[in-house]
Enzyme design. Structure first.
Site, PDB file in Angstrom:
ATOM      1  N   TYR A   1     -36.249 -36.367 -10.867  1.00  0.00           N
ATOM      2  CA  TYR A   1     -36.333 -37.377 -11.927  1.00  0.00           C
ATOM      3  C   TYR A   1     -35.011 -38.121 -12.017  1.00  0.00           C
ATOM      4  CZ  TYR A   1     -40.938 -35.883 -13.383  1.00  0.00           C
ATOM      5  OH  TYR A   1     -42.288 -35.621 -13.401  1.00  0.00           O
TER       6      TYR A   1
ATOM      7  N   TYR B   1     -37.197 -30.835  -9.225  1.00  0.00           N
ATOM      8  CA  TYR B   1     -37.984 -29.652  -8.871  1.00  0.00           C
ATOM      9  C   TYR B   1     -38.219 -29.525  -7.368  1.00  0.00           C
ATOM     10  CZ  TYR B   1     -39.244 -29.846 -13.851  1.00  0.00           C
ATOM     11  OH  TYR B   1     -39.228 -29.896 -15.225  1.00  0.00           O
TER      12      TYR B   1
ATOM     13  N   ASP C   1     -41.213 -27.807  -5.996  1.00  0.00           N
ATOM     14  CA  ASP C   1     -42.416 -27.220  -6.591  1.00  0.00           C
ATOM     15  C   ASP C   1     -42.906 -25.975  -5.861  1.00  0.00           C
ATOM     16  OD1 ASP C   1     -42.507 -28.948  -8.694  1.00  0.00           O
ATOM     17  OD2 ASP C   1     -44.026 -30.274  -7.841  1.00  0.00           O
TER      18      ASP C   1
ATOM     19  N   GLY D   1     -44.303 -22.119  -6.667  1.00  0.00           N
ATOM     20  CA  GLY D   1     -45.398 -21.637  -5.836  1.00  0.00           C
ATOM     21  C   GLY D   1     -46.626 -22.509  -5.975  1.00  0.00           C
TER      22      GLY D   1
ATOM     23  N   GLN E   1     -49.572 -20.188  -6.108  1.00  0.00           N
ATOM     24  CA  GLN E   1     -49.581 -19.486  -7.386  1.00  0.00           C
ATOM     25  C   GLN E   1     -50.014 -20.410  -8.520  1.00  0.00           C
ATOM     26  OE1 GLN E   1     -46.516 -16.365  -8.296  1.00  0.00           O
ATOM     27  NE2 GLN E   1     -45.850 -17.870  -9.794  1.00  0.00           N
TER      28      GLN E   1
ATOM     29  N   TYR F   1     -48.006 -32.131 -13.416  1.00  0.00           N
ATOM     30  CA  TYR F   1     -48.705 -32.875 -12.371  1.00  0.00           C
ATOM     31  C   TYR F   1     -49.761 -32.028 -11.687  1.00  0.00           C
ATOM     32  CZ  TYR F   1     -46.612 -37.501 -11.892  1.00  0.00           C
ATOM     33  OH  TYR F   1     -46.269 -38.826 -12.085  1.00  0.00           O
TER      34      TYR F   1
ATOM     35  N   TYR G   1     -51.808 -31.897  -8.124  1.00  0.00           N
ATOM     36  CA  TYR G   1     -51.764 -32.386  -6.753  1.00  0.00           C
ATOM     37  C   TYR G   1     -53.073 -32.013  -6.058  1.00  0.00           C
ATOM     38  CZ  TYR G   1     -46.730 -32.839  -7.575  1.00  0.00           C
ATOM     39  OH  TYR G   1     -45.498 -33.162  -8.082  1.00  0.00           O
TER      40      TYR G   1
ATOM     41  N   HIS H   1     -39.275 -41.393 -11.135  1.00  0.00           N
ATOM     42  CA  HIS H   1     -39.146 -40.172 -10.344  1.00  0.00           C
ATOM     43  C   HIS H   1     -39.765 -40.368  -8.967  1.00  0.00           C
ATOM     44  CE1 HIS H   1     -43.035 -39.983 -12.397  1.00  0.00           C
ATOM     45  NE2 HIS H   1     -43.476 -39.255 -11.369  1.00  0.00           N
TER      46      HIS H   1
ATOM     47  N   HIS I   1     -41.877 -38.240  -5.573  1.00  0.00           N
ATOM     48  CA  HIS I   1     -42.608 -37.085  -5.063  1.00  0.00           C
ATOM     49  C   HIS I   1     -42.483 -37.113  -3.545  1.00  0.00           C
ATOM     50  CE1 HIS I   1     -44.855 -36.396  -8.899  1.00  0.00           C
ATOM     51  NE2 HIS I   1     -44.730 -37.707  -9.005  1.00  0.00           N
TER      52      HIS I   1
ATOM     53  N   ASP J   1     -50.571 -27.330  18.614  1.00  0.00           N
ATOM     54  CA  ASP J   1     -50.755 -26.786  19.964  1.00  0.00           C
ATOM     55  C   ASP J   1     -51.823 -27.635  20.631  1.00  0.00           C
ATOM     56  OD1 ASP J   1     -48.900 -24.829  19.546  1.00  0.00           O
ATOM     57  OD2 ASP J   1     -50.305 -23.159  19.486  1.00  0.00           O
TER      58      ASP J   1
ATOM     59  N   ILE K   1     -43.680 -26.411  19.849  1.00  0.00           N
ATOM     60  CA  ILE K   1     -42.927 -27.196  18.872  1.00  0.00           C
ATOM     61  C   ILE K   1     -43.686 -27.300  17.550  1.00  0.00           C
ATOM     62  CG2 ILE K   1     -41.704 -28.535  20.618  1.00  0.00           C
ATOM     63  CD1 ILE K   1     -43.661 -30.828  20.127  1.00  0.00           C
TER      64      ILE K   1
ATOM     65  N   HIS L   1     -42.242 -43.380  -7.870  1.00  0.00           N
ATOM     66  CA  HIS L   1     -43.120 -43.642  -9.017  1.00  0.00           C
ATOM     67  C   HIS L   1     -42.332 -44.291 -10.145  1.00  0.00           C
ATOM     68  CE1 HIS L   1     -46.569 -42.053 -11.778  1.00  0.00           C
ATOM     69  NE2 HIS L   1     -46.425 -43.371 -11.819  1.00  0.00           N
TER      70      HIS L   1
END
Length: 422
Positions: free
Chosen positions: A51, A64, A66, A71, A74, A154, A156, A210, A212, A221, A362, A372
């Site tokens: 922010y 943050y 996040d 998590g 979580q 937020y 997501y 802010h 994101h 692969d 790789i 935003h």
């Protein structure tokens, strides 16, 4: 996982930090009658949300990470049938280890559905044959895997879309509630200095500017483990007078294989170039290396100075694209312990070793960025703002893999009621 147009095979799992993890993604190639691997593992690695109020005691530290701090797995939420996902969706639970090590279940945390939004997979109208007009068109039906994680204010929305053409599209949607602060102002004319660091969206309410930055770890692969990263510049050239053409210019390609990590770091938007991961050990019958191209979405990069402490911790956003050799300990772009990070264990630090990475196993890291600047329409709940990227096959197939697709009339899918044990 099968739909009516193509056969994709992949595994789904759930992680406390990343949330939804897609692995062993392979598409069935009808010309050779076998599955060919594209993606070993793909998941959300980090989200950096700084922010832009650098002064207020309650705000200057709001930068943050996040996934590392909270998590994203979580913080994932149960999806609501018929609203978060369409009527034809199947739901799956997610299980992860809680802070004390006990298994924790989130019901209906992932959904899978066949998507048809009226898009065209391919079409052509042949009008050059006298007295005959031929039109062929096929609808674009893809398979979508979705999760939603609500980190604080937020929400997501993360989508993995598997297309019959062989493309994989990754989408990120931002919605939820703005982070705002109280002020004495109710009108812009009352602002005497540039000290609100955002937009007045309601009486005595400012939504702070802010960013994101959503970073994905893509362990590609492509038709095998050993791959290379190719940067193909599009270069303008003058037409030689000796050619005898009225044209004065054209563009051509300048192809270069990135041999080290430094050569593979990319800031998008600076030049016209195409980015591909190829398998130099596999070629088509015409001699082209099989590969996948990165098609970026909206391009945004960090605007903080690189000596600012939050940007040091989030230095993995300094480039839009990174390529590193596979290392099982290099999974989280912000480091293993992001909440204690001082920027000494991030993707940017690992990449300083400048390891060789041509024709090796790789990993691609790609960051979707949003700047935003809030507006009144974003308050109090923000309409979903979306971006993402696409991994698209390039000379991976011998020909268009959906050219022989039969025309199937789409019908309404019957409703299915999710059970408690989906």
């Amino acid at each position: 996982v099968v739909n009516r147009w193509a056969i994709w095979e992949f595994h789904m799992s759930f992680d406390v930090r990343a949330g939804l993890v897609i692995s062993l993604a392979s598409i069935f190639d009808m010309d050779v009658n076998k599955y060919r691997q594209v993606l070993y593992k793909d998941h959300l690695s980090e989200m950096f949300v700084p922010y832009m109020d650098p002064v207020s005691d309650d705000w200057y530290s709001i930068t943050y990470l996040d996934c590392g701090d909270f998590g994203c797995g979580q913080s994932a939420v149960s999806l609501e049938p018929y609203t978060d996902c369409p009527t034809n969706a199947a739901f799956m639970d997610g299980i992860f280890a809680s802070q004390d090590g006990t298994p924790t279940k989130v019901s209906n945390v992932m959904c899978i559905f066949e998507k048809y939004a009226g898009n065209i997979m391919w079409r052509h109208t042949e009008a050059e044959i006298p007295w005959l007009k031929i039109t062929e068109v096929r609808p674009d039906v893809s398979l979508v895997v979705r999760m939603v994680t609500t980190v604080g204010n937020y929400d997501y929305i993360v989508d993995y879309e598997f297309k019959p053409s062989g493309s994989i599209k990754v989408g990120v949607g931002l919605t939820g509630v703005l982070e705002d602060k109280p002020v004495e102002y109710v009108h812009t004319s009352e602002i005497k200095e540039d000290d609100i660091y955002g937009t007045i969206v309601a009486d005595n309410t400012v939504a702070v500017n802010h960013d994101h930055f959503v970073t994905f770890r893509l362990d590609l692969d492509v038709d095998g483990k050993d791959n290379s990263f190719v940067r193909t510049k599009l270069v303008t050239k003058r037409t030689q007078k000796s050619v005898g053409t009225p044209r004065k210019s054209y563009w051509t390609t300048n192809r270069k294989v990135a041999k080290t990590e430094a050569e593979a770091r990319v800031k998008l938007g600076l030049r016209a170039e195409e980015l591909m991961v190829v398998n130099p050990n596999r070629r088509t019958k015409h001699g082209n290396e099989v590969g996948y191209r990165l098609l970026p979405g909206t391009v945004s990069g960090p605007l903080l100075t690189q000596d600012d402490y939050p940007q040091i911790r989030a230095a993995f956003t300094n480039y839009n694209v990174w390529i590193t050799p596979y290392n099982k300990s290099e999974v989280w772009a912000s480091g293993l312990y992001a909440d204690r990070s001082q920027g000494d264990d991030t993707l940017a630090v690992w990449s300083q070793r400048n390891r060789k990475r041509e024709n090796k196993d790789i990993v691609m890291w790609y960051t979707v960025g949003f700047h935003h600047v809030p507006c009144q329409e974003d308050f109090p709940t923000t309409p979903t703002l979306s971006s993402g990227f696409e991994l698209r096959p390039v000379n991976f197939f011998e020909q268009n893999p959906v050219l022989k697709t039969k025309l199937i009339k789409l019908t309404t899918t019957p409703k299915c009621t999710p059970s408690k044990n989906n």
